[in-house]
Design an enzyme around this catalytic site. Structure first.
Site, PDB file in Angstrom:
ATOM      1  N   ALA A  87      34.752 -17.489  85.936  1.00  0.00           N
ATOM      2  CA  ALA A  87      35.958 -18.313  86.020  1.00  0.00           C
ATOM      3  C   ALA A  87      37.202 -17.452  85.821  1.00  0.00           C
ATOM      4  CB  ALA A  87      35.923 -19.403  84.950  1.00  0.00           C
ATOM      5  N   ASP A  88      38.307 -17.873  86.422  1.00  0.00           N
ATOM      6  CA  ASP A  88      39.592 -17.240  86.076  1.00  0.00           C
ATOM      7  C   ASP A  88      40.360 -18.225  85.186  1.00  0.00           C
ATOM      8  OD1 ASP A  88      40.710 -19.158  87.755  1.00  0.00           O
ATOM      9  OD2 ASP A  88      41.010 -17.761  89.417  1.00  0.00           O
TER      10      ASP A  88
END
Lengths: 78, 245
Positions: free
Chosen positions: A35-36
């Site tokens: 995930a960012d």
């Protein structure tokens, strides 16, 4: 607890497009699940909707792993 | 090209000449528009002119609490919010040495802070939809400066910087953020100029004429369109060549 975990898992799998078996309690959204920071914000938004709860920003900052999310949501919805 | 059928757009400052033209142009491309401003009767007049696909959502942009709920109100009225056009703006011109704190604060609040609040409130829906268009109406003055407008120039330059940062944050989600920077646009204010003043201004514009609200509206339509999806963080200058930046 397991119900919360399953629902969290479903959201994470759909949102981050990851294999189900990778979504374990210890998995970090960013380090393990790819995930960012924007994904994190979106996951929190999705949890809020799924469980009909409000997750304040300072709490959201501490939700780093799948387990963190499950724990926070379980406490909120208990 | 530039078809906006099915899109829902919120335009602030729609009681002004420029905002009205922007609302008309988006509407003409097929969008449902929510028009916002402080003067309800003017908004009702514009709504009557546009007919279908229009919602009236009055709001005082100097009131933070009202600004925070405007995107939600507009979204509820239209069934979504795909396009946000922050057009509302005020001036409180004064040389810096004579400027009152209140003049500074009002301009920053309405021109810059309201844009921040509107974007923040509109972003959740756009992120979920994986589609969104933010268009801020800035000004040539935000880039070139203008004596007597330190507050206004700061607010408009602030909007440009804000837009660049936001554009980077949300680009991967199909949301773009851009600005349109008008130069000298014909308005009741420019109509009041005498011939000499008018000649002095025109002398600085290679195109030899003032711009119109429709020139600005056309730029907004483009940036709001599907076709402009790869354009983000930009400021589109519409000024007849007055400044080439």
């Amino acid at each position: 607890m397991s119900d919360v975990f399953d629902r969290v898992k479903k959201i994470v799998v759909e949102h981050l497009d990851v294999e189900e078996d990778k979504v374990v309690e210890k998995a970090s959204f960013i380090d393990d699940l790819g995930a960012d920071s924007l994904d994190n914000v979106e996951l929190v938004m999705a949890f809020e909707e799924e469980f009909d709860i409000e997750i304040p920003d300072d709490a959201a900052e501490h939700i780093q792993t799948v387990g963190d999310a499950v724990k926070f949501i379980s406490e909120k919805t208990a | 090209m530039f078809d906006l059928t099915g899109k829902k757009a919120l335009v602030t400052g729609a009681t002004g000449g420029l905002g009205g033209e922007i609302a008309r142009a988006l509407h003409a491309q097929g969008a449902h528009v929510a028009i916002s401003g402080t003067r309800r009767e003017k908004l009702e007049g514009l709504a009557a002119e546009l007919g279908e696909r229009v919602s009236v959502t009055p709001c005082d942009l100097s009131d933070a609490a009202s600004v925070d709920v405007l995107p939600k109100d507009a979204s509820e009225a239209m069934g979504g919010l795909d396009i946000l056009v922050s057009n509302a703006g005020v001036t409180r011109d004064q040389l810096l040495m004579r400027m009152k704190d209140e003049d500074w604060e009002t301009v920053i609040k309405v021109n810059l802070e309201a844009h921040y609040r509107l974007c923040k409130a509109a972003m959740r829906g756009m992120m979920k939809a994986r589609w969104g268009r933010i268009v801020g109406i800035t000004s040539i003055v935000g880039v070139t400066g203008n004596p007597g407008q330190t507050n206004y120039a700061a607010s408009k330059a602030g909007m440009i910087g804000f837009t660049k940062a936001l554009a980077q944050e949300v680009a991967s989600r199909g949301v773009t953020a851009n600005c349109v920077a008008p130069g000298f646009i014909a308005s009741p204010m420019t109509d009041a100029l005498n011939d000499e003043q008018r000649a002095a201004i025109l002398n600085k514009i290679p195109a030899g004429d003032l711009g119109s609200g429709r020139d600005i509206a056309a730029a907004v339509v483009y940036l709001a369109s599907e076709e402009a999806g790869y354009v983000t963080g930009q400021t589109l200058h519409v000024n007849g060549g007055m400044a080439m930046i």
